[in-house]
Design a protein around this motif. Structure first.
Motif, short mmCIF file in Angstrom:
data_model
loop_
_atom_site.label_atom_id
_atom_site.label_comp_id
_atom_site.label_asym_id
_atom_site.label_seq_id
_atom_site.Cartn_x
_atom_site.Cartn_y
_atom_site.Cartn_z
N GLU A 53 1.03 -1.32 -0.08
CA GLU A 53 -0.09 0.17 0.15
C GLU A 53 0.87 1.24 -0.09
O GLU A 53 0.38 2.42 0.14
CB GLU A 53 -0.92 0.08 1.26
CG GLU A 53 -2.00 -1.13 1.25
CD GLU A 53 -2.82 -1.42 0.06
OE1 GLU A 53 -3.26 -0.09 -0.44
OE2 GLU A 53 -2.79 -2.42 -0.84
N GLN A 54 2.30 1.01 -0.20
CA GLN A 54 2.95 2.20 -0.12
C GLN A 54 2.70 3.27 -1.37
O GLN A 54 2.52 2.63 -2.55
CB GLN A 54 4.38 1.83 -0.37
CG GLN A 54 5.48 2.88 -0.16
CD GLN A 54 6.95 2.28 0.00
OE1 GLN A 54 7.30 1.51 -0.99
NE2 GLN A 54 7.78 2.77 1.20
N GLN A 55 2.57 4.34 -1.30
CA GLN A 55 1.78 5.17 -2.30
C GLN A 55 2.59 6.39 -2.47
O GLN A 55 3.45 6.87 -1.83
CB GLN A 55 0.49 5.53 -1.90
CG GLN A 55 0.36 6.32 -0.67
CD GLN A 55 -1.22 6.70 -0.40
OE1 GLN A 55 -1.89 6.63 -1.21
NE2 GLN A 55 -1.23 7.55 0.67
N ILE A 56 2.13 7.05 -3.64
CA ILE A 56 2.75 8.36 -3.90
C ILE A 56 1.69 9.34 -3.47
O ILE A 56 0.53 9.46 -3.81
CB ILE A 56 3.14 8.61 -5.45
CG1 ILE A 56 4.04 7.79 -6.00
CG2 ILE A 56 3.20 10.15 -5.61
CD1 ILE A 56 4.62 7.78 -7.23
N LEU A 57 1.92 10.19 -2.66
CA LEU A 57 0.93 11.14 -1.80
C LEU A 57 0.43 12.01 -2.85
O LEU A 57 -0.97 12.26 -2.86
CB LEU A 57 1.97 12.10 -0.95
CG LEU A 57 2.29 11.33 0.36
CD1 LEU A 57 3.15 12.32 1.20
CD2 LEU A 57 1.03 11.18 1.14
N GLU A 58 0.99 12.35 -3.94
CA GLU A 58 0.34 13.18 -4.73
C GLU A 58 -0.83 12.66 -5.80
O GLU A 58 -1.73 13.09 -5.92
CB GLU A 58 1.40 13.76 -5.92
CG GLU A 58 2.31 14.85 -5.34
CD GLU A 58 3.40 14.07 -4.52
OE1 GLU A 58 3.63 12.89 -4.72
OE2 GLU A 58 4.18 14.57 -3.77
N THR A 59 -0.48 11.36 -6.07
CA THR A 59 -1.45 10.79 -6.87
C THR A 59 -2.35 9.74 -6.12
O THR A 59 -3.55 9.36 -6.49
CB THR A 59 -0.87 10.13 -8.00
OG1 THR A 59 0.05 9.00 -7.34
CG2 THR A 59 -0.11 10.67 -9.09
N GLY A 60 -2.08 9.39 -5.09
CA GLY A 60 -2.59 8.32 -4.00
C GLY A 60 -2.65 6.86 -5.00
O GLY A 60 -3.36 6.07 -4.45
N GLU A 61 -1.76 6.83 -5.89
CA GLU A 61 -1.69 5.43 -6.38
C GLU A 61 -0.75 4.54 -5.68
O GLU A 61 0.48 5.07 -5.20
CB GLU A 61 -1.30 5.61 -7.77
CG GLU A 61 -1.13 4.03 -8.57
CD GLU A 61 -0.78 4.19 -9.79
OE1 GLU A 61 0.34 5.05 -10.20
OE2 GLU A 61 -1.07 3.68 -10.92
N SER A 62 -1.18 3.64 -5.08
CA SER A 62 -0.38 2.73 -4.52
C SER A 62 0.43 1.41 -5.34
O SER A 62 -0.13 1.27 -6.43
CB SER A 62 -1.26 1.79 -3.30
OG SER A 62 -2.01 1.06 -3.86
N LEU A 84 6.42 3.55 -9.69
CA LEU A 84 5.13 4.00 -9.28
C LEU A 84 4.71 5.28 -10.20
O LEU A 84 3.66 5.38 -10.82
CB LEU A 84 4.87 4.26 -7.97
CG LEU A 84 4.21 3.20 -7.01
CD1 LEU A 84 3.99 3.83 -5.66
CD2 LEU A 84 2.98 2.71 -7.88
N ASP A 85 5.65 6.11 -10.56
CA ASP A 85 5.39 7.32 -11.10
C ASP A 85 5.80 7.26 -12.46
O ASP A 85 5.94 8.43 -13.37
CB ASP A 85 6.12 8.49 -10.39
CG ASP A 85 7.62 8.30 -10.08
OD1 ASP A 85 7.92 7.23 -10.50
OD2 ASP A 85 8.22 9.27 -9.76
N SER A 86 6.05 6.20 -13.00
CA SER A 86 6.81 6.01 -14.50
C SER A 86 5.64 6.26 -15.58
O SER A 86 5.66 6.88 -16.69
CB SER A 86 7.12 4.46 -14.64
OG SER A 86 6.04 3.56 -14.64
#
Lengths: 281, 681
Positions: B103-112, B629-631
């Protein structure tokens, strides 16, 4: 030229004739009949008076009639060109009081080298026969110029001018020996080398099937792929010809089929006249 | 490889056009009578090899260019570079790691990581696996779920977030089992995981079996899709040792609180921690410096009436939402009851003495000795720890079933070596031969200090295990985790590996002076017993702590009510998978609370080393797809550009090869060689 009868051609041998050549000192053994008594009277020294002797010419044509001589350009064949040169020269020779003969041929099935063989003779009737034989020459078969030269060298007993007309499209290695054979017999050798520009430039632009005029297998080739190597082969070939003719001191004339044969002959005749040749130089 | 316009592939035979044109051209040649054959033969001989090779190359490049053009026009799709080497599989197995760390996510997008895996795999399978049999196996349930529509993958409850831990060897074993039972044909196994060491259990013996199982299957390809760690700052909270104490001031709740920080920044941070006890919410600011904040004995006052209940601790939203909540429950302390089944009075008395000695004030410790002919007297419901100093019961016997149930309900069982020969086995465990030494005790070589009964104390001090002496021990077999080993590699104490929530231990000796100094050197013996008792006590308490998992609530076997959960709206299928507080109502009226929290191992951020990964999958057709995650990239992407570029390169190469030879000034000028011309001039 040496001959048994008087002709138009200046002889290299000094002797008694009509045209004065030079004086030289008397040496014991000289024919005393040739002493110039007038000079003795003026100078009290013995001089021999020498004159240039005119002699007749024996001209023999060796014409290559192999299949490659049937190569055709837009308006003529190589053999036609050879006929023109041989015919013209024969006419000039015989009308000059000299003798002309013909040895022409290629490798034939019966083993004969010469298709036509006519020893050199003088006279108008002989000229008619000679020109008829030149006109009847036909190309075909593999080249047999080398054995023809050797045979001619053996058949012509006296010194003569041997005019060889050929495309020389064969292995040149034995050519040097053949020329040396002629030179050994003291013959004056003239070579007319007939070529077409297409054979040199090889400027075809699309796939072409080449049919061998001498009956060999045909060859399909893309000229664009082999042009460079072809030209290199031609260049090597011409350099080899140059080496051979220079070595054997042959009067060599390269002629292209699109060049008027009159020009080729004019170049030849001018070159043969010592005065004009000297001025040309 | 798949194509968006496969109809255009019909045109592929047109790639033969260059060859056909070449053959036609060959037949359209002109014919000439030629005299100078000697030059032609020389030239042809010299150029034969190179020219032919050049011609073949040019033709091949032309054919290739046409092929690539049609491929590009058909709009091919590739799952990264992988699909370039493989066709469409008959079956695609998706093994999804649903652990809390995913569930580790990017805060800006909320995508885990988990949602990215699901979205990208759904996209890939929708585009490339049309017609393939799709099956999902998730780490939380380990149940194979057929998928009819790849696009609907993200809507399945089996891919939703959980706060469980994952057991990757088990996940793969489940996949192997599926392949065994189903004729799956050519299969692609997509294993999506974040490579956390705690989930992969790289030391487990299961990997050997998995390797041999998977390497023999030539039609199976394993594709590991993994996401690297994000740089988002993350805090995780956990709570343990929750006690409800009575004092003159009132009732107090005491707990050990641990907040871990995963961040490049280790400076001082003020963190608001929200405490909710029986619905009453308070916020406390806590200051964290460094990677961890530990508050032992953190106390919350409950007033006078809150004798039992539940609570939750929440952190603000951060880089992982699954580790921001911890639940607790509290009630009267459970009685720590130990039952010793033995006919040996000396052994039983030694055990009773240690088990009865109190560790905590306010907690009742009870013991009971049961002889072999009195087995029916065992109070199974109240027993937290059971010592079985007797032959192992037959597998199908009622007592065997009761022992199994005892462990499955979360209690602790310790096997002690019986004097007589014993060939039966339980939990894969079996007694073997006795060993004894006449004079010197068996020398101790090693004991496990990181975890288990002999672990170091909280202050990090090791137990005085080295002072123990063993004179008479009994070997045992089965699958176990060694806790104490002699120099001769004999295992004296071990934890039996079992798929149960309770623990099973085997002690290879007895607390008798003729066997060992366990009873005389009492510290280690006392600690071991009370740690085993503590493990089992949770199962008999009325305020129980359990780890998230599909078995978390099933084990209770009774009706329950969900009091609170970390999820917004918890579906039935997700109960037990998310941190929550549950009230279980027993028919006897003896209700109890359960706090379900993520396993502490999920806070361990260590990853499997790449070398270890390679050795784990040695001999298996395995490829790794690493993604960010942000690719923003898709696993399946249109690769027509690749084909177009390849076509352009092919045409360029063809053009270069087709260039006429370098134009040189020929040695022959107007038919005369240069040398001749110069001679003439």
């Amino acid at each position: 030229m040496l001959g048994s009868v008087s002709g138009r051609h200046r002889s290299p041998v000094k002797g008694s004739a009509l045209e004065f050549a030079q004086y030289r000192k008397y040496v014991p053994g000289d024919d005393t009949r040739r002493l110039d008594w007038r000079t003795w009277g003026r100078t009290d020294r013995y001089y021999i008076k020498e004159f240039e002797a005119d002699t007749n010419l024996r001209q023999c044509f060796i014409v290559d009639t192999s299949g490659s001589m049937g190569y055709e350009t837009t308006d003529t064949t190589r053999l036609d060109y050879a006929r023109s040169i041989a015919g013209t020269l024969a006419y000039l020779t015989v009308h000059g009081g000299d003798a002309a003969g013909l040895y022409a041929g290629a490798k034939s099935e019966d083993g004969n080298i010469f298709q036509q063989e006519l020893p050199p003779k003088r006279g108008g009737i002989h000229l008619g026969v000679l020109l008829d034989q030149i006109a009847q020459l036909k190309s075909g078969g593999e080249t047999a110029l080398i054995p023809a030269i050797h045979a001619a060298a053996e058949k012509i007993p006296q010194r003569a001018m041997i005019v060889i007309i050929s495309d020389l499209l064969f292995d040149l290695d034995p050519l040097q020996e053949a020329f040396d054979h002629l030179r050994f017999r003291k013959h004056d050798v003239v070579l007319f080398h007939l070529l077409d520009r297409e054979e040199i430039d090889f400027s075809f632009d699309r796939p072409t099937r080449f049919l061998d005029l001498e009956g060999g297998p045909s060859l399909l080739a893309d000229p664009s792929l082999i042009q460079r190597k072809y030209r290199e082969a031609v260049s090597d070939y011409l350099a080899q010809v140059d080496r051979i003719v220079n070595h054997s001191v042959i009067d060599y004339h390269r002629a292209f089929l699109d060049e008027p044969y009159e020009q080729v002959l004019a170049r030849f005749l001018i070159g043969r006249n010592p005065k004009t040749a000297r001025s040309a130089r | 490889m798949s194509f968006l316009q496969p109809i255009l592939l019909i045109g592929l035979p047109l790639a033969l056009l260059p060859i056909i044109i070449h053959l036609i051209n060959q037949h359209r040649h002109r014919t000439v009578q030629w005299a100078a054959m000697m030059f032609l033969l020389d030239a042809k001989k010299l150029t034969k090899g190179i020219a032919r090779l050049r011609q073949i190359l040019i033709l091949s490049l032309r054919v290739l260019a046409v092929l690539l053009l049609f491929f590009a026009a058909s709009r091919p799709l590739a799952g990264g570079w992988l699909a370039l080497t493989g066709g469409k599989p008959d079956t695609v197995l998706i093994l999804l790691d649903r652990s809390a760390s995913m569930e580790q996510q990017i805060l800006e997008t909320g995508e885990s990581k988990r949602s990215a895996v699901v979205t990208k795999l759904a996209d890939l399978l929708e585009k490339t696996a049309g017609g393939s049999n799709l099956v999902l196996i998730d780490s939380a349930t380990l149940e194979p779920t057929p998928i009819t529509d790849a696009a609907a993958l993200s809507k399945l409850p089996q891919v939703a977030a959980t706060a469980t831990s994952a057991n990757v060897p088990n996940l793969l074993q489940r996949a192997v089992d599926y392949l065994e039972t189903d004729e799956s044909g050519r299969t692609d196994i997509w294993l999506a995981s974040d490579l956390r060491q705690s989930d992969w259990e790289t030391g487990s013996g299961k990997w050997q079996t998995l390797r041999s199982d998977l390497s023999t299957r030539e039609t199976v390809r394993l594709l590991l899709l993994n996401y690297s760690e994000t740089e988002s700052e993350n805090f995780s909270i956990s709570v343990s040792n929750v006690k409800r104490l009575r004092s003159p001031e009132g009732i107090q709740l005491v707990m050990d609180l641990r907040i871990r920080r995963q961040s490049a920044n280790e400076g001082e941070v003020e963190l608001p921690v929200e405490f909710t006890i029986n619905g009453t919410r308070t916020i406390q600011e806590m200051t964290i410096t460094g990677p961890e904040l530990v508050r032992l004995g953190h106390t919350i006052s409950l007033g006078q009436n809150n004798l039992n209940g539940w609570g939750r601790l929440d952190l603000p939203a951060d880089g992982n939402l699954a580790d921001n909540t911890a639940f607790l429950v509290f009630d009267d302390e459970a009685i720590r009851k130990t039952v010793i089944v033995s006919d040996d009075a000396i052994t039983a008395q030694a055990l009773v003495a240690a088990a009865k000695a109190p560790v905590e004030a306010g907690v009742t410790y009870e013991t009971e000795i049961v002889t072999l002919d009195q087995l029916t007297r065992i109070p199974w419901d109240e027993t937290a720890l059971l010592f079985w100093h007797a032959p192992i019961p037959a597998k199908d016997s009622p007592i065997s079933a009761l022992l199994r149930q005892h462990v499955e309900s979360g209690r602790t069982l310790v096997f002690l070596p019986p004097p007589d020969a014993d060939s039966e086995s339980l939990f894969g465990f079996q007694w073997k031969e006795w060993n004894e030494t006449a004079n010197e005790p068996f020398p101790i070589e090693w004991w496990r200090t990181g975890s288990g009964l002999l672990a170091n104390t909280q202050s990090g001090e090791p137990l005085p295990v080295g002072d123990l002496s063993f004179f008479r021990t009994r070997d045992f077999g089965g699958e176990f985790q060694p806790l104490l080993r002699s120099e001769s590699s004999a295992i004296f104490i071990a934890k039996i590996t079992s798929e149960t929530s309770g623990s099973v231990y085997a002690w290879g000796t007895l607390p008798r002076t003729d066997h060992s100094s366990l009873a005389t050197e009492g510290v280690v013996f006392f600690v071991m017993i009370h740690r085993a008792l503590e493990e089992g006590a949770n199962a008999v308490a009325t305020a129980q702590f359990r780890e998230t998992g599909s078995e978390a609530l099933v084990a209770s076997g009774d009706a329950y009510t969900l009091i609170d959960s970390a999820g917004d709206s918890v579906m039935l299928s997700e109960e037990g998978l998310l941190p929550s507080a549950v009230k279980v109502e027993k028919p006897s009226g003896k209700d109890y609370f359960i706090a379900i929290n993520r396993p502490p191992s999920e806070d361990d951020t260590r990853l499997v080393a790449p070398e270890a990964l390679v050795s784990l999958f040695e001999g298996i057709d395995f490829r790794q797809v690493s993604d960010e995650l942000d690719s923003g990239s898709s696993l399946a992407s249109e690769v027509w550009r690749f084909f177009l570029i390849a076509m352009a390169l092919a045409l360029l190469a063809e053009a270069i090869l087709s260039l006429p030879p370098r134009i040189e000034e020929p040695d022959v000028v107007h038919g005369f060689p240069k040398t001749q011309k110069s001679q003439d001039s």
